[in-house]
Scaffold this motif. Structure first.
Motif, PDB file in Angstrom:
ATOM      1  N   MET A   1       0.849  -1.161   0.000  1.00  0.00           N
ATOM      2  CA  MET A   1       0.000   0.000   0.000  1.00  0.00           C
ATOM      3  C   MET A   1       0.899   1.229   0.000  1.00  0.00           C
ATOM      4  N   THR A   2       0.703   2.112  -0.944  1.00  0.00           N
ATOM      5  CA  THR A   2       1.539   3.294  -1.080  1.00  0.00           C
ATOM      6  C   THR A   2       0.959   4.441  -0.276  1.00  0.00           C
ATOM      7  N   ILE A   3       1.834   5.156   0.398  1.00  0.00           N
ATOM      8  CA  ILE A   3       1.413   6.300   1.186  1.00  0.00           C
ATOM      9  C   ILE A   3       2.105   7.534   0.653  1.00  0.00           C
ATOM     10  N   THR A   4       1.330   8.545   0.320  1.00  0.00           N
ATOM     11  CA  THR A   4       1.876   9.817  -0.105  1.00  0.00           C
ATOM     12  C   THR A   4       1.911  10.729   1.102  1.00  0.00           C
ATOM     13  N   VAL A   5       3.096  11.179   1.450  1.00  0.00           N
ATOM     14  CA  VAL A   5       3.235  12.045   2.612  1.00  0.00           C
ATOM     15  C   VAL A   5       2.911  13.476   2.197  1.00  0.00           C
ATOM     16  N   PRO A   6       1.953  14.114   2.853  1.00  0.00           N
ATOM     17  CA  PRO A   6       1.641  15.507   2.518  1.00  0.00           C
ATOM     18  C   PRO A   6       2.834  16.414   2.762  1.00  0.00           C
ATOM     19  N   ALA A   7       2.959  17.430   1.922  1.00  0.00           N
ATOM     20  CA  ALA A   7       4.051  18.390   2.077  1.00  0.00           C
ATOM     21  C   ALA A   7       3.897  19.155   3.380  1.00  0.00           C
ATOM     22  N   ASN A   8       5.013  19.597   3.923  1.00  0.00           N
ATOM     23  CA  ASN A   8       4.979  20.358   5.167  1.00  0.00           C
ATOM     24  C   ASN A   8       4.689  21.816   4.838  1.00  0.00           C
ATOM     25  N   GLY A   9       3.445  22.092   4.503  1.00  0.00           N
ATOM     26  CA  GLY A   9       3.058  23.436   4.097  1.00  0.00           C
ATOM     27  C   GLY A   9       2.447  24.245   5.209  1.00  0.00           C
ATOM     28  N   GLY A  10       2.704  23.879   6.438  1.00  0.00           N
ATOM     29  CA  GLY A  10       2.139  24.629   7.549  1.00  0.00           C
ATOM     30  C   GLY A  10       0.785  24.078   7.950  1.00  0.00           C
ATOM     31  N   SER A  11       0.129  24.793   8.841  1.00  0.00           N
ATOM     32  CA  SER A  11      -1.119  24.282   9.399  1.00  0.00           C
ATOM     33  C   SER A  11      -2.300  24.434   8.458  1.00  0.00           C
ATOM     34  N   ASN A  12      -2.188  25.228   7.400  1.00  0.00           N
ATOM     35  CA  ASN A  12      -3.312  25.426   6.490  1.00  0.00           C
ATOM     36  C   ASN A  12      -3.039  24.868   5.104  1.00  0.00           C
ATOM     37  N   SER A  13      -2.174  23.867   4.981  1.00  0.00           N
ATOM     38  CA  SER A  13      -1.863  23.317   3.668  1.00  0.00           C
ATOM     39  C   SER A  13      -3.074  22.566   3.123  1.00  0.00           C
ATOM     40  N   PRO A  14      -3.262  22.566   1.797  1.00  0.00           N
ATOM     41  CA  PRO A  14      -4.401  21.863   1.199  1.00  0.00           C
ATOM     42  C   PRO A  14      -4.376  20.361   1.479  1.00  0.00           C
ATOM     43  N   GLU A  15      -3.180  19.755   1.528  1.00  0.00           N
ATOM     44  CA  GLU A  15      -3.084  18.325   1.813  1.00  0.00           C
ATOM     45  C   GLU A  15      -3.603  18.012   3.214  1.00  0.00           C
ATOM     46  N   ARG A  16      -3.232  18.877   4.157  1.00  0.00           N
ATOM     47  CA  ARG A  16      -3.663  18.664   5.540  1.00  0.00           C
ATOM     48  C   ARG A  16      -5.171  18.839   5.662  1.00  0.00           C
ATOM     49  N   GLU A  17      -5.722  19.830   4.980  1.00  0.00           N
ATOM     50  CA  GLU A  17      -7.172  20.041   5.027  1.00  0.00           C
ATOM     51  C   GLU A  17      -7.927  18.852   4.441  1.00  0.00           C
ATOM     52  N   ARG A  18      -7.409  18.282   3.332  1.00  0.00           N
ATOM     53  CA  ARG A  18      -8.054  17.102   2.736  1.00  0.00           C
ATOM     54  C   ARG A  18      -7.980  15.921   3.692  1.00  0.00           C
ATOM     55  N   LEU A  19      -6.849  15.765   4.345  1.00  0.00           N
ATOM     56  CA  LEU A  19      -6.673  14.679   5.302  1.00  0.00           C
ATOM     57  C   LEU A  19      -7.651  14.821   6.464  1.00  0.00           C
ATOM     58  N   GLU A  20      -7.783  16.034   6.982  1.00  0.00           N
ATOM     59  CA  GLU A  20      -8.700  16.277   8.094  1.00  0.00           C
ATOM     60  C   GLU A  20     -10.147  16.006   7.699  1.00  0.00           C
ATOM     61  N   LYS A  21     -10.537  16.430   6.503  1.00  0.00           N
ATOM     62  CA  LYS A  21     -11.907  16.191   6.038  1.00  0.00           C
ATOM     63  C   LYS A  21     -12.176  14.706   5.865  1.00  0.00           C
ATOM     64  N   ARG A  22     -11.185  13.973   5.342  1.00  0.00           N
ATOM     65  CA  ARG A  22     -11.364  12.535   5.130  1.00  0.00           C
ATOM     66  C   ARG A  22     -11.516  11.803   6.454  1.00  0.00           C
ATOM     67  N   ILE A  23     -10.736  12.175   7.461  1.00  0.00           N
ATOM     68  CA  ILE A  23     -10.865  11.544   8.778  1.00  0.00           C
ATOM     69  C   ILE A  23     -12.250  11.808   9.349  1.00  0.00           C
ATOM     70  N   ALA A  24     -12.733  13.034   9.253  1.00  0.00           N
ATOM     71  CA  ALA A  24     -14.056  13.373   9.779  1.00  0.00           C
ATOM     72  C   ALA A  24     -15.151  12.592   9.064  1.00  0.00           C
ATOM     73  N   GLU A  25     -15.061  12.472   7.736  1.00  0.00           N
ATOM     74  CA  GLU A  25     -16.060  11.719   6.965  1.00  0.00           C
ATOM     75  C   GLU A  25     -16.076  10.252   7.385  1.00  0.00           C
ATOM     76  N   LEU A  26     -14.899   9.659   7.516  1.00  0.00           N
ATOM     77  CA  LEU A  26     -14.822   8.247   7.877  1.00  0.00           C
ATOM     78  C   LEU A  26     -15.353   7.998   9.281  1.00  0.00           C
TER      79      LEU A  26
END
Length: 169
Positions: A1-26
């Motif tokens: 299983m491949t894991i893409t590590v989100p870039a360290n773009g700070g607390s408001n990075s788009p990758e982090r926001e997508r990750l947070e939304k996905r956790i909440a949905e699940l």
């Protein structure tokens, strides 16, 4: 299983926001908060520190209900770190057996994934998949908190499929 590590773009990075939304949905789909039990099978504690960092206010996995529990009997997800030393072999099997079904095992770091520097050591039993079934691998030495949270998301997706009846156990 491949894991893409989100870039360290700070607390408001788009990758982090997508990750947070996905956790909440699940979590909403599963209908409860996912509880994790951390098992250290002889690691150097680098991965353990990163797991704790994922629970700190910067990453704040607890706001989604992702919470460390003190007993495997309450856990949905097992986070396993370390190369599985001979001393911890029976203990990790016991913890796996004590975790109620459906359960997901996440191997965190290079040691449970393939042995890392302990590969082919006579005192270890790496990889973890030789000891118990592993569902998600989070590579890295140590993996970043974002990667660990991404691994938890993959574990939650698999748990949701299991609860829905989409996977054979």
């Amino acid at each position: 299983m491949t894991i893409t590590v989100p870039a360290n773009g700070g607390s408001n990075s788009p990758e982090r926001e997508r990750l947070e939304k996905r956790i909440a949905e699940l979590c909403r789909f599963i209908g409860k908060s996912p509880w994790v039990f951390h098992v250290n099978t002889g690691s150097c504690n680098g991965c353990d520190i990163e797991i704790i960092a994922a629970l700190t206010p910067r990453y704040d996995a607890e706001r989604f209900g992702v919470k460390l529990v003190g007993s495997p009997r309450h856990a949905d997800i097992l986070l396993v770190t370390g190369p599985v030393t001979n001393q911890s072999l029976e203990r990790v099997k016991l913890v796996y057996e004590q975790t109620p079904e459906p359960k997901i095992v996440v191997a965190v770091g290079s040691c449970p994934t393939g042995g890392s520097v302990f590969y082919e050591s006579p005192f270890t039993n790496a990889p973890l998949s030789n000891v118990i079934p592993v569902d998600v691998y989070v590579p890295g030495c140590p993996p970043r908190p974002e990667a660990i949270l991404h691994g938890v998301v993959l574990a939650l997706e698999k748990l949701a499929k299991m609860l829905k009846g989409g996977l054979e156990e």
